[in-house]
Enzyme design. Sequence first.
Site, PDB file in Angstrom:
ATOM      1  N   LYS A  98       6.146 -18.454 -34.211  1.00  0.00           N
ATOM      2  CA  LYS A  98       5.278 -17.390 -34.714  1.00  0.00           C
ATOM      3  C   LYS A  98       4.439 -17.928 -35.874  1.00  0.00           C
ATOM      4  CE  LYS A  98       7.452 -14.337 -32.055  1.00  0.00           C
ATOM      5  NZ  LYS A  98       6.834 -13.599 -30.949  1.00  0.00           N
ATOM      6  N   ASN A 141       0.796  -1.229   0.000  1.00  0.00           N
ATOM      7  CA  ASN A 141       0.000   0.000   0.000  1.00  0.00           C
ATOM      8  C   ASN A 141       0.828   1.277   0.000  1.00  0.00           C
ATOM      9  OD1 ASN A 141      -2.385  -1.368  -0.043  1.00  0.00           O
ATOM     10  ND2 ASN A 141      -2.778  -1.208   2.155  1.00  0.00           N
ATOM     11  N   ASP A 174       4.845 -18.911 -27.213  1.00  0.00           N
ATOM     12  CA  ASP A 174       4.757 -17.501 -26.860  1.00  0.00           C
ATOM     13  C   ASP A 174       4.035 -17.382 -25.523  1.00  0.00           C
ATOM     14  OD1 ASP A 174       4.333 -14.507 -27.126  1.00  0.00           O
ATOM     15  OD2 ASP A 174       5.265 -15.002 -29.039  1.00  0.00           O
ATOM     16  N   LYS A 220       9.933 -22.376 -28.338  1.00  0.00           N
ATOM     17  CA  LYS A 220       9.198 -21.797 -27.206  1.00  0.00           C
ATOM     18  C   LYS A 220       7.762 -21.468 -27.578  1.00  0.00           C
ATOM     19  CE  LYS A 220       9.123 -17.472 -24.534  1.00  0.00           C
ATOM     20  NZ  LYS A 220       7.944 -16.913 -25.239  1.00  0.00           N
ATOM     21  N   SER A 244      15.993 -12.071 -25.979  1.00  0.00           N
ATOM     22  CA  SER A 244      14.933 -12.344 -26.950  1.00  0.00           C
ATOM     23  C   SER A 244      14.216 -11.049 -27.292  1.00  0.00           C
ATOM     24  CB  SER A 244      13.944 -13.362 -26.362  1.00  0.00           C
ATOM     25  OG  SER A 244      12.867 -13.593 -27.233  1.00  0.00           O
ATOM     26  N   HIS A 304       8.919 -16.585 -18.408  1.00  0.00           N
ATOM     27  CA  HIS A 304       8.695 -15.372 -19.192  1.00  0.00           C
ATOM     28  C   HIS A 304       8.246 -14.261 -18.250  1.00  0.00           C
ATOM     29  CE1 HIS A 304       7.238 -12.543 -22.213  1.00  0.00           C
ATOM     30  NE2 HIS A 304       7.972 -13.213 -23.076  1.00  0.00           N
ATOM     31  N   ARG A 305       8.597 -13.016 -18.600  1.00  0.00           N
ATOM     32  CA  ARG A 305       8.331 -11.885 -17.700  1.00  0.00           C
ATOM     33  C   ARG A 305       7.211 -10.984 -18.212  1.00  0.00           C
ATOM     34  NH1 ARG A 305      13.342  -7.584 -18.520  1.00  0.00           N
ATOM     35  NH2 ARG A 305      13.335  -7.547 -20.789  1.00  0.00           N
TER      36      ARG A 305
END
Length: 475
Positions: free
Chosen positions: A175, A123, A203, A201, A379, A294-295
């Site tokens: 992709k 908070n 996505d 990988k 990446s 992954h971030r």
Amino acid sequence: MSPQTETKASVGFKAGVKDYKLTYHTPDYETKDTDILAAFRVTPQPGVPAEEAGAAVAAESSTGTWTTVWTDGLTSLDRYKGRCYHIEPVAGEESQFIAYVAYPLDLFEEGSVTNMFTSIVGNVFGFKALRALRLEDLRIPTAYTKTFQGPPHGIQVERDKLNKYGRPLLGCTIKPKLGLSAKNYGRAVYECLRGGLDFTKDDENVNSQPFMRWRDRFLFCAEAIYKAQAETGEIKGHYLNATAGTCEEMMKRAVFARELGVPIVMHDYLTGGFTANTSLAHYCRDNGLLLHIHRAMHAVIDRQKNHGMHFRVLAKALRMSGGDHIHAGTVVGKLEGEREITLGFVDLLRDDYIEKDRSRGIYFTQDWVSLPGVLPVASGGIHVWHMPALTEIFGDDSVLQFGGGTLGHPWGNAPGAVANRVALEACVQARNEGRDLAREGNEIIRAAAKWSPELAAACEVWKEIKFEFPAMDTL
């Protein structure tokens, strides 16, 4: 301790409001080896003194509230309160300063990143007396570090599992990220792996959508892995994204991946949450699975220079919560990342002991003792012309991940993978021979392209592609 900063139950309860600095600003405090230390970039409202603002941060992120309460007398605030022990100006910013806060270790549950962040970045970030607040760094004491399992396996164990040494690992994100059927997705995985990549990988936003349910994707990807392994004689992997809407569903997907015998799964640790991530990391260690992290969502938290939390803090939290890989920017690609700052948190991910170095944004010396290291993943917008710089910047203990830089090859996925593998091998060989990758990089790539038509085609396609924008994340 001065009478101003000592809290005594014996004086009796006095209702009312008093300045935070009377209790929580303690410039004479000597930090303990067991304290969690935090460096906050504070932008107070006009008219709020630095000492009061820094003390307010310490108070509101530990034991304090806006008024005196009678239950203060039922405990020892001197034992449990956070302390603002040092304030320093920010160069070039008249309205900002760095407040250093020490937190007693007893404020935090053992082995819980969730609990640690609930206090330190809770908070207090909405406190009205502050215009903005950013957590720049944390010092995690050894006593607290030892309560965490950390990464499921770590760098050396991963290399032993894969039997791959002396070079960065190569990856590729499939992709288009959304819209492929499971069978076509598996075919793309196979083509990339047989061409020479170590990993492919999912996505981050591939979970279990109507066009491709998770179980179908897992099955076709496992088939692709085994077929590519049989053809190449190398161990291969695909980051199967186990992220789901519930922890139970996430674990079900991880269990199925283990039953398929694949080497690695994946999790979006910020959108999925630290509790889910830590649970998955424990499962992965117990069951021999590597864990790719992954971030997604990190830039919402870390991109603004004066508010939020720097990625080096999120990187430390991930090492504690658990993950064998994490995306860490590229320095040279399409995503945010200034070189020295990026290398600062890359070292915090990989090394056992990191010295304080303000030139790289490291505010505290950090000793990880025996906590395993994490491989940084480069990446985002990278291609074969970036290979010398990436090899020089990140070194061997990294994963270089080319999505469009593999699947965008004019001859297809497998030739795109070949181009990247040839470029990497050429750069590693040149480095081992003592050549300067930063100065001779383009020459090295051109020489390799003379005997690799796949690399020559890739060089021609991406010769003019650059992402030249100033970095937001600067000191």
